[in-house]
Design an enzyme around this catalytic site. Structure first.
Site, PDB file in Angstrom:
ATOM      1  N   GLU A  94       0.833  -1.200   0.000  1.00  0.00           N
ATOM      2  CA  GLU A  94       0.000   0.000   0.000  1.00  0.00           C
ATOM      3  C   GLU A  94       0.870   1.253   0.000  1.00  0.00           C
ATOM      4  OE1 GLU A  94      -3.962  -0.527   2.411  1.00  0.00           O
ATOM      5  OE2 GLU A  94      -2.282  -1.283   3.620  1.00  0.00           O
ATOM      6  N   LYS A 143     -11.808   4.096   1.354  1.00  0.00           N
ATOM      7  CA  LYS A 143     -10.651   3.351   0.868  1.00  0.00           C
ATOM      8  C   LYS A 143     -11.181   2.187   0.010  1.00  0.00           C
ATOM      9  CE  LYS A 143      -6.334   1.344   2.604  1.00  0.00           C
ATOM     10  NZ  LYS A 143      -5.569   1.007   3.804  1.00  0.00           N
ATOM     11  N   GLU A 203      -8.194   6.425   9.948  1.00  0.00           N
ATOM     12  CA  GLU A 203      -8.631   7.230  11.085  1.00  0.00           C
ATOM     13  C   GLU A 203      -7.712   8.437  11.275  1.00  0.00           C
ATOM     14  OE1 GLU A 203     -10.026   3.004  12.011  1.00  0.00           O
ATOM     15  OE2 GLU A 203      -8.348   3.941  10.971  1.00  0.00           O
ATOM     16  N   TYR A 230     -14.350  26.593  -0.925  1.00  0.00           N
ATOM     17  CA  TYR A 230     -14.267  25.137  -1.067  1.00  0.00           C
ATOM     18  C   TYR A 230     -13.185  24.701  -2.044  1.00  0.00           C
ATOM     19  CZ  TYR A 230     -17.762  26.339  -4.645  1.00  0.00           C
ATOM     20  OH  TYR A 230     -18.442  26.925  -5.677  1.00  0.00           O
TER      21      TYR A 230
END
Length: 119
Positions: A21, A98, A73, A53
């Site tokens: 990853e 994910k 997290e 934004y």
């Protein structure tokens, strides 16, 4: 509180606990809800009285594309912390998806949603 939402921000990052990853990277998808009072901006038609934004999207992309972390997290918390640096933002809800998570069974998505506010 009013809500400004940004959905489906896609950024390549190198987050995760597995070496592949970190090496290969993967696409993360971020949804944001920014809570603020938009009345001052609307009354004066003034961008400086609301959250930009486009700038928030660039900041989030820099976080996701930046320094790797093990956990989504942690990534969500970093995004929330950055969103709360904007003067008018009082609360933020961040969802980090994910969709390419290394799971051995078929799945549609893995995500975490956090909600943070000014203390």
């Amino acid at each position: 509180m009013d809500r400004v939402a940004l959905r489906g921000l896609r950024v390549r990052g190198h987050h995760g606990v597995f070496e592949r990853e970190r090496d290969q990277g993967q696409t993360f998808v971020v949804d944001l809800a920014l809570y603020l009072d938009t009345r001052p901006a609307a009354a004066g038609d003034d961008l400086t009285e609301t959250v930009h934004y486009g700038i928030v999207a660039e900041e989030v992309a820099a976080i996701v594309g930046g320094d790797p972390v093990d956990l989504i997290e942690t990534l969500a918390q970093r995004i929330a912390d950055q969103c709360l640096t904007h003067r008018v933002v009082r609360e933020v809800e961040v969802t980090v998806h994910k969709p390419e998570a290394p799971i051995t069974v078929p799945f549609d998505d893995v995500s975490i949603t956090i909600k943070r506010s000014r203390v």
